[in-house]
Design an enzyme around this catalytic site. Structure first.
Site, PDB file in Angstrom:
ATOM      1  CE  LYS A 120      -0.338  -0.314   5.343  1.00 46.50           C
ATOM      2  NZ  LYS A 120      -1.173  -0.624   6.203  1.00 46.50           N
ATOM      3  NE  ARG A 144      -7.078   1.138  12.246  1.00 47.30           N
ATOM      4  CZ  ARG A 144      -5.963   0.816  11.657  1.00 47.30           C
ATOM      5  NH1 ARG A 144      -5.225   1.843  11.700  1.00 47.30           N
ATOM      6  NH2 ARG A 144      -5.654  -0.516  11.144  1.00 47.30           N
ATOM      7  CE1 TYR A 202      12.715  31.455   4.192  1.00 48.20           C
ATOM      8  CE2 TYR A 202      13.391  29.293   3.654  1.00 48.20           C
ATOM      9  CZ  TYR A 202      12.933  30.378   3.299  1.00 48.20           C
ATOM     10  OH  TYR A 202      12.605  30.472   1.962  1.00 48.20           O
ATOM     11  CG  MET A 226       9.253  23.548  -0.687  1.00 49.04           C
ATOM     12  SD  MET A 226       8.179  24.828  -1.646  1.00 49.04           S
ATOM     13  CE  MET A 226       7.127  25.550  -0.324  1.00 49.04           C
TER      14      MET A 226
HETATM   15  C1  LIG Z   1      -0.232  -1.741   6.752  1.00 49.60           C
HETATM   16  C2  LIG Z   1      -0.876  -2.863   7.487  1.00 49.60           C
HETATM   17  C3  LIG Z   1      -0.021  -3.999   7.715  1.00 49.60           C
HETATM   18  C4  LIG Z   1       1.332  -3.901   7.349  1.00 49.60           C
HETATM   19  O1  LIG Z   1       2.020  -3.351   8.784  1.00 49.60           O
HETATM   20  P1  LIG Z   1       3.695  -3.346   9.050  1.00 49.60           P
HETATM   21  O2  LIG Z   1       3.486  -2.847  10.415  1.00 49.60           O
HETATM   22  O3  LIG Z   1       4.081  -2.315   7.999  1.00 49.60           O
HETATM   23  O4  LIG Z   1       4.112  -4.654   8.730  1.00 49.60           O
HETATM   24  C5  LIG Z   1      -0.584  -5.388   8.106  1.00 49.60           C
HETATM   25  N1  LIG Z   1      -1.872  -5.125   8.063  1.00 49.60           N
HETATM   26  C6  LIG Z   1      -2.878  -4.367   7.833  1.00 49.60           C
HETATM   27  C7  LIG Z   1      -4.327  -4.467   8.205  1.00 49.60           C
HETATM   28  C8  LIG Z   1      -2.371  -3.172   7.821  1.00 49.60           C
HETATM   29  O5  LIG Z   1      -2.999  -2.078   7.623  1.00 49.60           O
END
Ligand SMILES: *Cc1c(COP(=O)(O)O)cnc(C)c1O
Length: 357
Positions: free
Chosen positions: A33, A129, A253, A301
């Site tokens: 992702k 969540r 800055y 930046m």
């Molecule tokens: C992002 C995610 C992972 C991966 O987590 P890491 O800590 O990066 O290994 C696994 N399961 C779910 C549901 C996630 O959203």
């Protein structure tokens, strides 16, 4: 060409995957992702095609991009769908979904599936969540198992504190998961990177490795198993300006850095618009032509200033901002954040891939 380059070492990516799989023993999905945590989802997925048992992304568009680029591995959407119509595309492209609430479940049951599909049914074991509460889980599971288009239900949950070895939360979550799912037949998937490395009792049918896959330890403390990981991304740039900063003068800055003696400054192409954290980066470590030095003053930046320590350093010198030598976790910690965020924020850098196949 602006010399900000993220070199992605695909051999290290494969090394990490194989190492994590060896730890987890059973099947392992690569979490790609957020454009593979800033590493490029397509090249990384392609590099893992012969190793990974599947891929996990957050949402449908990320999965479509992988399918469009010829990735054939199983894919799961960790957030599930946002609207009913997305199931049709999942059906067509053979994409599995997490189902984490009643709405997603009802849409799934109302859609006329053309192909058999796999579903990941999420249990809320304490993260609060997403996911079905333990009291509602068994019912959702049974409804799904009686729905003909479903040929496989993966029982899943996600940990809140797996990276914190002093927390009792993970044990509680495992217990809740086992109590709720023990009579429900099917595969399970509960381990993220931290759990794969530190909690062997979470090794079930399918692991989900994200951050560790990219060679970054999920733990704050030194961890023996995480030390076997190899950083996948190295972010480098070049010095493209240099000057003397006189004793008493400030740079950048806010004038937050003032020279205690005459010193040489280098100007490098990387700023917060590229994803390098802006504060508090003064004094962050860097490597100039392999020699340790530091950032001085505030990150701007598009550029930042560094201390040139050796005579041969200057315009054209290569600077590592993070990677094989400067750990991104260390930069993140100094900037009050986590390596996940630093990696995901990388922009405008040219990605170069090493060891393609
Ligand atoms: C992002 C995610 C992972 C991966 O987590 P890491 O800590 O990066 O290994 C696994 N399961 C779910 C549901 C996630 O959203």
């Amino acid at each position: 060409m602006r010399p900000l380059i993220a070199t992605i070492n695909l051999d290290n990516l494969r090394h990490n995957f194989r190492y994590l799989k060896q730890q987890h023993k059973n099947k392992l999905y690569a979490v790609v992702k957020a454009d593979a945590y800033g590493h490029g989802a397509i090249p990384c997925s392609t590099a893992l095609q012969n190793d990974a048992d599947g891929l996990a992304v957050a949402f449908l568009d990320e999965a479509i991009e992988l399918r469009k680029n010829g990735i054939k591995l199983p894919i799961v959407l960790l957030e599930g769908v946002f609207e009913f119509a997305e199931y049709e595309i999942c059906d067509k492209l053979n994409i599995s979904c997490v189902v984490q609430n009643q709405t997603q479940l009802e849409w799934l049951l109302n859609y006329q599936w053309k192909n058999k599909t796999q579903v990941w049914l999420k249990l809320d074991t304490g993260m609060r969540r997403a996911g079905f509460f333990p009291a509602d889980y068994e019912k959702a599971f049974h409804v799904l198992s009686q729905f003909t288009p479903i040929n496989d239900i993966v029982k899943m949950t996600h940990f809140a504190c797996a990276d914190d070895l002093s927390s009792a939360m993970t044990q509680q979550q495992i217990q809740t998961f086992d109590e709720t799912t023990q009579n429900l037949i099917g595969k399970s998937s509960i381990a993220n990177s931290a759990a794969i490395l530190a909690h062997p009792t979470t090794h079930r049918d399918i692991g989900r490795a994200g951050i560790a896959l990219y060679g970054v330890s999920p733990f704050e403390e030194n961890n023996k198993l995480a030390n076997q990981l190899k950083p996948v991304m190295t972010l480098t740039t070049k010095v493209f300006g240099e000057r003397i900063l006189r004793k008493g003068e400030s740079v950048g800055y806010g004038s937050i850095f003032r020279a205690e003696k005459d010193m040489r400054l280098g100007l490098i192409a990387c700023g917060y618009a590229d994803g390098y954290p802006r504060v508090p980066s003064n004094n962050n470590p860097i490597l100039i032509d392999g020699e340790p030095s530091r950032i001085v003053g505030r990150v701007s930046m598009d550029m930042m200033t560094i201390e040139l320590k050796l005579q041969q350093q200057g315009i054209g010198s290569t600077v590592e901002l993070w990677g094989e030598n400067i750990l991104v976790a260390d930069i993140a910690r100094r900037c009050g954040t986590i390596s996940y965020e630093v990696l995901c924020h990388l922009k405008r850098a040219i990605r170069q891939y090493k060891n393609s196949i």
